[in-house]
Design a protein around this motif. Structure first.
Motif, mmCIF file in Angstrom:
data_model
loop_
_atom_site.group_PDB
_atom_site.id
_atom_site.type_symbol
_atom_site.label_atom_id
_atom_site.label_comp_id
_atom_site.label_asym_id
_atom_site.label_seq_id
_atom_site.Cartn_x
_atom_site.Cartn_y
_atom_site.Cartn_z
ATOM 1 N N GLN A 327 0.831 -1.208 0.000
ATOM 2 C CA GLN A 327 0.000 0.000 0.000
ATOM 3 C C GLN A 327 0.859 1.249 0.000
ATOM 4 O OE1 GLN A 327 -2.428 -0.664 3.483
ATOM 5 N NE2 GLN A 327 -3.921 -1.921 2.385
ATOM 6 N N LEU A 328 1.973 1.191 0.713
ATOM 7 C CA LEU A 328 2.889 2.320 0.749
ATOM 8 C C LEU A 328 3.516 2.536 -0.630
ATOM 9 C CD1 LEU A 328 3.851 4.177 3.108
ATOM 10 C CD2 LEU A 328 5.888 2.766 3.231
ATOM 11 N N PHE A 329 3.898 1.448 -1.283
ATOM 12 C CA PHE A 329 4.459 1.550 -2.634
ATOM 13 C C PHE A 329 3.434 2.185 -3.583
ATOM 14 C CE2 PHE A 329 5.188 0.116 -6.911
ATOM 15 C CZ PHE A 329 6.563 0.176 -7.072
ATOM 16 N N ASP A 330 2.206 1.687 -3.551
ATOM 17 C CA ASP A 330 1.159 2.201 -4.435
ATOM 18 C C ASP A 330 0.914 3.691 -4.186
ATOM 19 O OD1 ASP A 330 0.907 -0.349 -5.446
ATOM 20 O OD2 ASP A 330 -0.794 -0.872 -4.149
ATOM 21 N N LYS A 331 1.032 4.095 -2.936
ATOM 22 C CA LYS A 331 0.804 5.503 -2.591
ATOM 23 C C LYS A 331 1.841 6.414 -3.229
ATOM 24 C CE LYS A 331 0.962 8.562 1.499
ATOM 25 N NZ LYS A 331 0.965 8.611 2.976
ATOM 26 N N TYR A 332 3.092 5.991 -3.247
ATOM 27 C CA TYR A 332 4.167 6.869 -3.715
ATOM 28 C C TYR A 332 4.612 6.604 -5.152
ATOM 29 C CZ TYR A 332 4.560 8.836 0.928
ATOM 30 O OH TYR A 332 4.285 9.503 2.101
ATOM 31 N N GLU A 334 3.794 7.508 -8.082
ATOM 32 C CA GLU A 334 2.892 8.530 -8.613
ATOM 33 C C GLU A 334 2.577 8.326 -10.089
ATOM 34 O OE1 GLU A 334 3.855 12.533 -7.516
ATOM 35 O OE2 GLU A 334 4.710 11.938 -5.594
ATOM 36 N N ASP A 335 3.541 7.859 -10.883
ATOM 37 C CA ASP A 335 3.278 7.676 -12.310
ATOM 38 C C ASP A 335 2.762 6.278 -12.634
ATOM 39 O OD1 ASP A 335 5.560 6.276 -11.822
ATOM 40 O OD2 ASP A 335 6.848 7.475 -13.133
ATOM 41 N N LYS A 336 2.570 5.456 -11.594
ATOM 42 C CA LYS A 336 1.981 4.115 -11.729
ATOM 43 C C LYS A 336 2.718 3.263 -12.768
ATOM 44 C CE LYS A 336 -0.928 5.480 -8.707
ATOM 45 N NZ LYS A 336 -0.654 5.130 -7.299
ATOM 46 N N ASP A 337 4.055 3.315 -12.728
ATOM 47 C CA ASP A 337 4.849 2.502 -13.646
ATOM 48 C C ASP A 337 5.431 1.270 -12.958
ATOM 49 O OD1 ASP A 337 6.669 3.735 -12.007
ATOM 50 O OD2 ASP A 337 8.046 4.328 -13.621
ATOM 51 N N SER A 343 13.249 10.195 -6.842
ATOM 52 C CA SER A 343 12.426 11.219 -6.168
ATOM 53 C C SER A 343 11.233 10.583 -5.467
ATOM 54 C CB SER A 343 11.953 12.273 -7.175
ATOM 55 O OG SER A 343 11.125 11.686 -8.164
ATOM 56 N N GLU A 344 10.620 9.573 -6.084
ATOM 57 C CA GLU A 344 9.502 8.883 -5.437
ATOM 58 C C GLU A 344 9.970 8.134 -4.195
ATOM 59 O OE1 GLU A 344 6.620 7.961 -9.314
ATOM 60 O OE2 GLU A 344 8.232 6.566 -8.780
ATOM 61 N N LEU A 345 11.166 7.568 -4.253
ATOM 62 C CA LEU A 345 11.711 6.861 -3.090
ATOM 63 C C LEU A 345 11.988 7.836 -1.957
ATOM 64 C CD1 LEU A 345 12.557 3.984 -2.233
ATOM 65 C CD2 LEU A 345 14.891 4.578 -2.904
ATOM 66 N N ARG A 346 12.516 9.014 -2.300
ATOM 67 C CA ARG A 346 12.756 10.039 -1.259
ATOM 68 C C ARG A 346 11.444 10.477 -0.628
ATOM 69 N NH1 ARG A 346 16.592 11.879 -5.027
ATOM 70 N NH2 ARG A 346 15.111 13.411 -5.846
ATOM 71 N N ASN A 375 8.701 -2.766 -8.240
ATOM 72 C CA ASN A 375 7.819 -3.163 -7.134
ATOM 73 C C ASN A 375 8.341 -4.444 -6.482
ATOM 74 O OD1 ASN A 375 4.174 -3.487 -6.852
ATOM 75 N ND2 ASN A 375 5.771 -3.560 -5.325
ATOM 76 N N HIS A 376 8.754 -5.383 -7.307
ATOM 77 C CA HIS A 376 9.289 -6.638 -6.790
ATOM 78 C C HIS A 376 10.590 -6.393 -6.026
ATOM 79 C CE1 HIS A 376 10.034 -10.943 -6.605
ATOM 80 N NE2 HIS A 376 11.247 -10.744 -7.086
#
Length: 634
Positions: A327-332, A334-337, A343-346, A375-376
């Motif tokens: 859920q945390l991954f899906d939240k951040y 942002e470009d759903k790739d 920057s998303e990790l930060r 994601n994996h």
């Protein structure tokens, strides 16, 4: 929260300090008042904050200045983090009592008592003070007009209460405010001179905002606000109350409300308003729900909940932990790739005081062609963290708000502690999903290439040139139709003498270079020293099979060595040809780790070894032939 509260009453003689204490305890005005009351302890169950409270009287006639100093001076001050420590005989809060009918007792507040209490204390580390105007029954008007300039002059004054020991007016309120000054201190939160929140308070509330912003749109919607309200205070806000809150913020800030939701600035303003209106217990309730101590740092109990891991057991993320992290991954993302850019990790880790993952993560897990963590790979890195350093993993989950968002007592609910490996061996089965493989061999053997191939990379084409070296690689493999995590750890036998603890693992991968005549000798030595008498399965890997093979100077060939010690024959590997046969090595390693009790016993007959050895040789020859053909075509 503090275990108890100690209140010291000071003031000029005859202002009624002792009478206030006697009226509180006896619930009536005493006909005879002693010169000084003995220390009184009020049990927790009869106080509003459910905290034991000690009330200490002071008499200038009976006690010396030294006794007074011993009561009010802190033994230890840690000004940098507001961590106030008190001995059992010190005051947490001082009530300076004055007579509302006597101007001289009011003047002494400024000239005598406040300098005596906090004269040597620096800003931000002063004992909180409550001003108490006694004998209000003898005065028609209020003394507040005279008191306000004093309150404005001294920031440590929390409030002023006018009361009467004779008719019991505001007696209980006086001691409630004194308790409140200790249990919900203003000093760590707010700077009354600058009229703004202090930096540590802003940092803590910002973390709370980002955790509560579940869709990562930088706005707290009505749904998010109500979930936040219910989490902190037990009940959601009524629709009209919610609108009233946003209206107050909108009227007082230019950017506090956006798209009918509360922005970070609006959230900070709202808490500033609570404090300015004397409702700082509201802000403290929020802070403590999210794990903060009086020093505005997360408590050790919150970050490092107790988790017992017996010897022989390991720690793994369970389904609940995986669900939270997904859920945390899906939240951040942002470009759903399905990958996290730097920057998303930060942004994901913005609620942490430091970046938990260094550059080495890009060498440890699978990444995209652009060098983004997939994601994996993200879930693999968390699995590695839980396995290698569970306390650090729990800390990071705490920063990310796991207990609050999942409504669990602590982060330990995200972790499974496996049973002892020895029990697995006895029962010939395991419930583990994470296995550690030590990849051991001389330097230059190709271990790094072996690890990088496991996560789908060619070591010569590292996706991120700035990546730091990592001795680990982690990925999943299929074993008996089950997905298992396999951790590879690179170990140079020349760089360190292998102690038993260094050799310990679920499966050992002994790697030698087919082009180096001395390479296998190292592996044979390590096997005899650490694994020959152990129950740790071993798999030998012959690396660089795309190059010309040379004779190993050991006394027997690697195939003969394996046959003698009932080991599977060496498995060929080349980083140039990551075909199914190369990739099957990782499955073989995971299989050996999952079924250590077999340790090759099902493959002990001579014809089997001959077939496998011959097959390995054919694979090596074919690999070399394909390599040479590829070179000719260039």
């Amino acid at each position: 929260m503090k275990q108890d509260v100690r209140i010291l009453l000071l003031g000029e003689p005859k202002v009624g300090k002792t009478s206030l204490i006697m009226s509180l305890v006896g619930e009536e005005f005493p006909e005879e008042v002693p010169s000084r009351a003995e220390e009184i302890t009020i049990p927790a169950d009869v106080t509003p904050e459910k905290v034991p409270t000690h009330i200490v009287d002071y008499s200038e006639k009976e006690q010396s200045d030294k006794v007074l100093k011993d009561e009010i001076i802190k033994v230890e001050r840690r000004m940098s983090d507001f961590d106030m420590k008190f001995s059992s005989s010190q005051a947490n809060v001082v009530c300076v009592v004055y007579d509302v009918t006597n101007e001289d007792t009011i003047d002494k507040i400024r000239t005598k008592w406040i300098p005596l209490v906090n004269g040597d204390a620096e800003k931000g580390n002063k004992i909180p003070i409550i001003l108490v105007g006694n004998k209000s029954d003898l005065r028609c008007g209020s003394s507040m007009e005279t008191i306000l300039p004093i309150m404005n002059q001294f920031s440590e004054i929390e409030t002023c209460v006018e009361c009467s020991a004779k008719n019991l007016k505001n007696i209980s309120e006086l001691f409630y405010y004194a308790q409140k000054a200790v249990l919900h201190p203003t000093a760590p939160l707010y700077d009354p001179e600058d009229k703004q929140l202090k930096p540590l308070c802003v940092r803590a509330l910002s973390r709370i905002f980002y955790i509560s912003d579940q869709d990562n749109d930088r706005i707290l919607s009505d749904t998010e606000l109500n979930r936040f309200q219910k989490s902190c205070f037990g009940n959601p806000l009524a629709p009209q109350a919610l609108e009233d809150v946003k209206t107050v913020v909108w009227k007082n800030t230019s950017d506090g409300v956006q798209d009918n939701g509360l922005t970070l600035n609006g959230f900070l303003f709202l808490n500033t308003l609570f404090i300015q209106r004397g409702r700082h217990e509201t802000t403290w309730t929020i802070l403590r729900k999210f794990g903060y101590h009086d020093n505005l740092e997360l408590t050790d109990d919150y970050l490092y909940p107790e988790l017992r891991v017996p010897v022989g057991s390991t720690t793994e993320l369970n389904q609940q932990g995986h669900q939270f992290l997904q859920q945390l991954f899906d939240k951040y993302d942002e470009d759903k790739d399905s990958a996290l850019s730097p920057s998303e990790l930060r942004n994901l880790f913005c609620v942490c005081p430091y970046m938990p993952w260094g550059a080495e993560v890009y060498m440890t897990v699978a990444t995209t062609d652009d060098g983004y963590i997939t994601n994996h790979g993200y879930l693999c890195q968390w699995t590695l963290s839980a396995y290698l350093d569970i306390h650090r993993c729990l800390e990071h989950l705490g920063y990310l708000g796991y207990p609050i968002l999942t409504e669990q007592q602590s982060q330990t609910s995200a972790i499974t502690v496996t049973r002892d490996r020895e029990v697995d061996l006895e029962k010939c089965q395991t419930q583990r999903s994470v296995f550690l493989c030590k990849v051991i061999g001389p330097r230059g053997t190709g271990k790094t290439a072996f690890l990088q191939a496991f996560v789908g990379r060619n070591v010569e084409k590292t996706v991120n040139p700035s990546s730091a070296f990592s001795p680990y690689a982690i990925n999943t493999v299929q074993v008996s139709k089950q997905e298992k995590y396999l951790i590879l750890k690179e170990v140079d036998v020349e760089a360190e003498f292998l102690k038993a603890s260094d050799a310990s693992c679920d499966v050992a991968c002994l790697m030698y270079d087919t082009g180096d005549p001395h390479s296998f000798d190292y592996c044979a030595s390590i096997y005899k020293q650490h694994y020959m008498e152990s129950n740790i399965p071993c798999v030998l890997v012959a690396s660089k099979v795309d190059l010309s093979e040379v004779k190993q100077l050991h006394g027997m060939t690697p195939a003969e060595f394996c046959y003698k010690h009932r080991l599977p024959p060496p498995l060929p590997f080349s980083s140039l040809f990551l075909d199914s046969s190369s990739k099957s090595i990782y499955t073989r390693l995971a299989w050996a780790a999952m079924y250590p009790h077999l340790n090759g016993s099902d493959m002990s007959n001579t014809s089997f070894w001959l077939r496998v050895a011959l097959g390995s040789a054919v694979v090596a020859v074919l690999g070399f032939a394909i390599y040479r053909a590829a070179v000719r075509l260039k």
